[in-house]
Design a protein around this motif. Structure first.
Motif, PDB file in Angstrom:
ATOM      1  N   LEU A 146      -5.544   8.084  -0.917  1.00  0.00           N
ATOM      2  CA  LEU A 146      -4.728   9.189  -0.414  1.00  0.00           C
ATOM      3  C   LEU A 146      -5.440   9.742   0.812  1.00  0.00           C
ATOM      4  CD1 LEU A 146      -2.858  11.700  -0.290  1.00  0.00           C
ATOM      5  CD2 LEU A 146      -4.120  12.635  -2.193  1.00  0.00           C
ATOM      6  N   THR A 198       4.766  17.552  -2.070  1.00  0.00           N
ATOM      7  CA  THR A 198       3.394  18.075  -2.145  1.00  0.00           C
ATOM      8  C   THR A 198       3.399  19.602  -2.193  1.00  0.00           C
ATOM      9  OG1 THR A 198       3.283  17.987   0.274  1.00  0.00           O
ATOM     10  CG2 THR A 198       2.326  16.133  -0.916  1.00  0.00           C
ATOM     11  N   ARG A 207       0.854  -1.206   0.000  1.00  0.00           N
ATOM     12  CA  ARG A 207       0.000   0.000   0.000  1.00  0.00           C
ATOM     13  C   ARG A 207       0.879   1.242   0.000  1.00  0.00           C
ATOM     14  NH1 ARG A 207      -0.624   4.188   2.510  1.00  0.00           N
ATOM     15  NH2 ARG A 207       0.965   3.434   3.943  1.00  0.00           N
ATOM     16  N   ARG A 208       0.563   2.167  -0.885  1.00  0.00           N
ATOM     17  CA  ARG A 208       1.231   3.459  -0.868  1.00  0.00           C
ATOM     18  C   ARG A 208       0.183   4.559  -1.013  1.00  0.00           C
ATOM     19  NH1 ARG A 208       6.575   4.345  -1.607  1.00  0.00           N
ATOM     20  NH2 ARG A 208       5.880   6.286  -0.623  1.00  0.00           N
ATOM     21  N   LEU A 264       8.006  14.570   0.164  1.00  0.00           N
ATOM     22  CA  LEU A 264       6.786  14.090  -0.495  1.00  0.00           C
ATOM     23  C   LEU A 264       6.468  14.874  -1.762  1.00  0.00           C
ATOM     24  CD1 LEU A 264       4.524  13.699   2.667  1.00  0.00           C
ATOM     25  CD2 LEU A 264       6.097  12.033   1.664  1.00  0.00           C
ATOM     26  N   ILE A 307      10.398   6.808  -0.120  1.00  0.00           N
ATOM     27  CA  ILE A 307      10.568   6.879   1.337  1.00  0.00           C
ATOM     28  C   ILE A 307      10.523   5.465   1.905  1.00  0.00           C
ATOM     29  CG2 ILE A 307       9.697   9.240   1.651  1.00  0.00           C
ATOM     30  CD1 ILE A 307       6.948   8.056   2.186  1.00  0.00           C
TER      31      ILE A 307
HETATM   32  C1  LIG Z   1      -3.354  11.844   9.289  1.00  0.00           C
HETATM   33  C2  LIG Z   1      -2.701  11.902   7.929  1.00  0.00           C
HETATM   34  C3  LIG Z   1      -2.776  13.060   7.198  1.00  0.00           C
HETATM   35  C4  LIG Z   1      -2.208  13.129   5.931  1.00  0.00           C
HETATM   36  N1  LIG Z   1      -2.379  14.248   5.175  1.00  0.00           N
HETATM   37  C5  LIG Z   1      -1.909  14.289   3.925  1.00  0.00           C
HETATM   38  C6  LIG Z   1      -2.212  15.402   3.088  1.00  0.00           C
HETATM   39  O1  LIG Z   1      -2.938  16.327   3.470  1.00  0.00           O
HETATM   40  N2  LIG Z   1      -1.688  15.421   1.837  1.00  0.00           N
HETATM   41  C7  LIG Z   1      -0.935  14.380   1.354  1.00  0.00           C
HETATM   42  O2  LIG Z   1      -0.494  14.449   0.206  1.00  0.00           O
HETATM   43  N3  LIG Z   1      -0.655  13.291   2.126  1.00  0.00           N
HETATM   44  C8  LIG Z   1      -1.161  13.218   3.380  1.00  0.00           C
HETATM   45  N4  LIG Z   1      -0.944  12.090   4.154  1.00  0.00           N
HETATM   46  C9  LIG Z   1      -0.208  10.946   3.583  1.00  0.00           C
HETATM   47  C10 LIG Z   1       1.194  10.820   4.173  1.00  0.00           C
HETATM   48  O3  LIG Z   1       2.027  11.819   3.662  1.00  0.00           O
HETATM   49  C11 LIG Z   1       1.735   9.421   3.839  1.00  0.00           C
HETATM   50  O4  LIG Z   1       0.930   8.451   4.439  1.00  0.00           O
HETATM   51  C12 LIG Z   1       3.184   9.239   4.310  1.00  0.00           C
HETATM   52  O5  LIG Z   1       4.025  10.095   3.602  1.00  0.00           O
HETATM   53  C13 LIG Z   1       3.650   7.803   4.175  1.00  0.00           C
HETATM   54  O6  LIG Z   1       3.569   7.396   2.825  1.00  0.00           O
HETATM   55  P1  LIG Z   1       2.788   6.070   2.416  1.00  0.00           P
HETATM   56  O7  LIG Z   1       1.343   6.265   2.843  1.00  0.00           O
HETATM   57  O8  LIG Z   1       2.933   5.958   0.931  1.00  0.00           O
HETATM   58  O9  LIG Z   1       3.392   4.938   3.162  1.00  0.00           O
HETATM   59  C14 LIG Z   1      -1.509  12.015   5.420  1.00  0.00           C
HETATM   60  C15 LIG Z   1      -1.439  10.834   6.174  1.00  0.00           C
HETATM   61  C16 LIG Z   1      -2.042  10.779   7.401  1.00  0.00           C
HETATM   62  C17 LIG Z   1      -2.003   9.484   8.176  1.00  0.00           C
END
Ligand SMILES: Cc1cc2nc3c(=O)[nH]c(=O)nc-3n(C[C@H](O)[C@H](O)[C@H](O)COP(=O)(O)O)c2cc1C
Length: 223
Positions: free
Chosen positions: A170, A112, A34-35, A110, A210
């Motif tokens: 996402l 973003t 999962r990513r 990231l 990452i």
């Molecule tokens: C509570 C929470 C809030 C997040 N908010 C954002 C966001 O607003 N925008 C975004 O691009 N990613 C967001 N993320 C995703 C994280 O950046 C991402 O889960 C993390 O970088 C790890 O990457 P992976 O999910 O691919 O393992 C969020 C994740 C969580 C758990």
């Protein structure tokens, strides 16, 4: 004094250790794929798959079984557009003034920024609300316990269920997210928890390079 009722619990599967090891490894192998996806195709998702995943989320443990969550599924193009518009307004403020330098530095990996095209491109958004109170059909207000923790766990179940069903997500948190109440017509006592973008990765989708911490950095074994 209430009189709690109990039923025998017959659903538990007693597994042999070998099988336990096999299943735990298989699950890890699956979940580590999962990513978080930020580039979605516009391919529609099957609504019955989504419904099963929401039912799975609804089985999550939660404070006093109050189930303090509300999932709002959005596939309508003009509502997605409105959500994108409001989210980008907040994100613009976030990236230009609200976020600390430390926070922006943490986000650098990231890649973003304030632009959120996926909010329109993805076929489905799920706005997840956490209830501070519930209102019964007779108008009585009921306090909810551990709402944030409970909704966090249910959201985790949902993300895993969607991944297991072959969908990408996402986790998006434009902050603050109160605009979701207005657009989606939700009462004030429902607090936006997060916005889950759901769909399929676009053909050339990329993810940040990452890594996850190894076991010795995330767990201690005492005993
Ligand atoms: C509570 C929470 C809030 C997040 N908010 C954002 C966001 O607003 N925008 C975004 O691009 N990613 C967001 N993320 C995703 C994280 O950046 C991402 O889960 C993390 O970088 C790890 O990457 P992976 O999910 O691919 O393992 C969020 C994740 C969580 C758990």
């Amino acid at each position: 004094m209430s009189n709690p009722k109990f039923i025998p619990y017959t659903d538990f599967e007693h597994l042999k250790e070998e099988e336990m090891l096999k299943r735990s490894k298989e699950f890890y192998d699956k979940i580590k794929k999962r990513r978080t996806i930020r580039h979605f195709s516009n391919k529609k998702i099957p609504i019955d798959v989504l419904k099963n995943c929401l039912l799975a989320a609804g089985t999550a443990p939660n404070g006093a079984n109050m189930q303090p969550w509300r999932f709002v599924v959005i596939t309508n193009k003009s509502i997605k557009k409105e959500i994108r518009f409001e989210a980008e307004k907040e994100e613009h403020i976030f990236y230009t003034s609200r976020a600390s330098n430390e926070w922006l530095k943490a986000l650098e990996l990231l890649g973003t920024d304030e632009h959120k095209p996926f909010l329109e491109e993805a076929p489905c958004l799920i706005a997840i609300f956490s209830k501070k109170i519930d209102v019964l059909p007779n108008g009585e207000k009921v306090k909810q316990y551990y709402a944030q923790e409970s909704v966090g766990i249910a959201t985790g179940f949902l993300i895993v269920a969607l991944h297991n069903a072959g969908l990408a997500t996402l986790t998006h948190t434009p902050s603050p997210m109160r605009f979701l109440n207005k657009i989606l017509n939700r009462p004030e006592y429902e607090r936006p928890f997060l916005l889950l973008v759901v769909g399929y990765p676009s053909e050339n989708a990329e993810v940040p390079n990452i890594h996850k911490k190894p076991l010795n950095e995330i767990a201690d074994f005492i005993g």
